[in-house]
Write an enzyme that holds these catalytic residues in place. Structure first.
Site, PDB file in Angstrom:
ATOM      1  CD  GLU A  96      42.311  30.348  30.591  1.00 53.92           C
ATOM      2  OE1 GLU A  96      41.977  29.308  29.674  1.00 53.92           O
ATOM      3  OE2 GLU A  96      42.984  30.851  31.123  1.00 53.92           O
ATOM      4  CB  ILE A 130      35.864  32.191  34.461  1.00 55.90           C
ATOM      5  CG1 ILE A 130      36.242  30.744  33.905  1.00 55.90           C
ATOM      6  CG2 ILE A 130      35.115  32.070  35.609  1.00 55.90           C
ATOM      7  CD1 ILE A 130      35.163  29.879  34.003  1.00 55.90           C
ATOM      8  CE1 TYR A 148      44.852  36.135  38.777  1.00 52.56           C
ATOM      9  CE2 TYR A 148      46.219  34.180  38.242  1.00 52.56           C
ATOM     10  CZ  TYR A 148      45.961  35.133  39.186  1.00 52.56           C
ATOM     11  OH  TYR A 148      46.554  35.150  40.396  1.00 52.56           O
ATOM     12  CB  SER A 149      39.260  32.268  32.575  1.00 50.25           C
ATOM     13  OG  SER A 149      38.330  32.244  31.723  1.00 50.25           O
ATOM     14  CG  ASN A 150      39.549  38.540  30.236  1.00 49.42           C
ATOM     15  OD1 ASN A 150      39.419  39.106  31.391  1.00 49.42           O
ATOM     16  ND2 ASN A 150      40.539  38.549  29.520  1.00 49.42           N
TER      17      ASN A 150
END
Length: 279
Positions: A277, A46, A42-44
């Protein structure tokens, strides 16, 4: 820029500056044909790298912690829609992602010319981008506050402050004392020196990264703010103000990080998902 009004602030004034720090951290990292980076499911970070790749014609690879789960969640679906190639590392290997062994294996697979950007995007180029933020603050202020995940945003803000101003970061991780060393390391890596105008408060993590409590949940509901980063910072500012940690008359700019509610859509997948993240 809006003022946060709360009777507990007394004569301390807090102004909210909405600023997506991801583009700042990527601004000077985009001079590559191919870019590989790391993040959770759920990484911003990425998402932001994938969107930047689509916008600037850069081939991107996202190395995701853990195993693939289908269908993709909204964050990874958006990254894929932006053209990012997704690959996965088991958690043991992911913990060693910074080592020469793991990075050599990634270059062997994806090409020796691929640029590798750390998780969260915090490197010297990111610090230079974040150092531009103080120059864009349109009001008089004494302190700039920001959430801290990997330290890059705080390192840059502190480096860019005018004389006499200071920066205060709020760690969103539990046991984050190591971040003081990281901020100093990033400043040395970027500028060959460190600054003494910043500090990190470690007391408002509420149990750790992406963790919460009923108290924090109530605060999020009252102020309608993002919970992983922003709520912890704002709660900390208000609590410290009530405890008299800031002198009367202090003017604080609180940097509200994260994607705007109506981002420019450069891909075909849904937008608006914002947890993830460290910043």
């Amino acid at each position: 820029m809006e003022e946060l009004l709360d009777p507990g602030l007394g004569r301390v004034r807090v102004f909210l500056m909405h600023d997506d720090n991801k583009p700042r951290k990527l601004k000077y990292n985009l001079g590559h044909r191919r870019l590989l980076t790391f993040g959770g499911a759920y990484s911003n970070h990425i998402r932001a790298v994938a969107e930047a790749g689509a916008r600037h014609g850069i081939e991107t690879v996202g190395v995701i912690r853990g195993e693939e789960h289908l269908p993709l969640n909204p964050v990874l679906a958006r990254a894929a829609a932006c053209g990012m190639t997704l690959t996965y590392l088991d958690r043991a290997a992911y913990r060693r992602k910074h080592t020469e062994e793991v990075q050599a294996a990634l270059r062997a697979r994806w090409g020796a010319d691929i640029a590798i950007l750390p998780e969260g995007g915090s490197n010297a180029a990111a610090v230079r981008g974040c150092a531009e933020l103080p120059g864009e603050i349109p009001i008089e202020y004494d302190v700039v506050c920001c959430p801290v995940g990997t330290g890059g945003t705080l390192a840059g803000i502190a480096a860019g402050l005018p004389e006499g101003r200071r920066a205060l970061g709020f760690a969103v991780l539990k046991g984050a004392g190591f971040l003081e060393g990281e901020v100093a390391r990033l400043q040395r890596e970027t500028y060959g020196r460190t600054w003494s105008n910043w500090a990190i408060n470690l007391d408002y993590h509420f149990g750790g990264y992406a963790k919460t409590t009923p108290t924090l949940d109530a605060f999020i509901a009252k102020y309608r703010v993002e919970g992983v980063y922003v709520a912890k910072m704002l709660y900390g500012i208000l609590d410290l103000a009530r405890r008299g940690a800031f002198a009367p008359g202090t003017r604080i700019v609180a940097v509200v990080t994260g994607q705007p509610s109506t981002p420019v859509d450069v891909c075909a997948a849904p937008t608006g998902f914002d947890s993830g993240e460290p910043r």
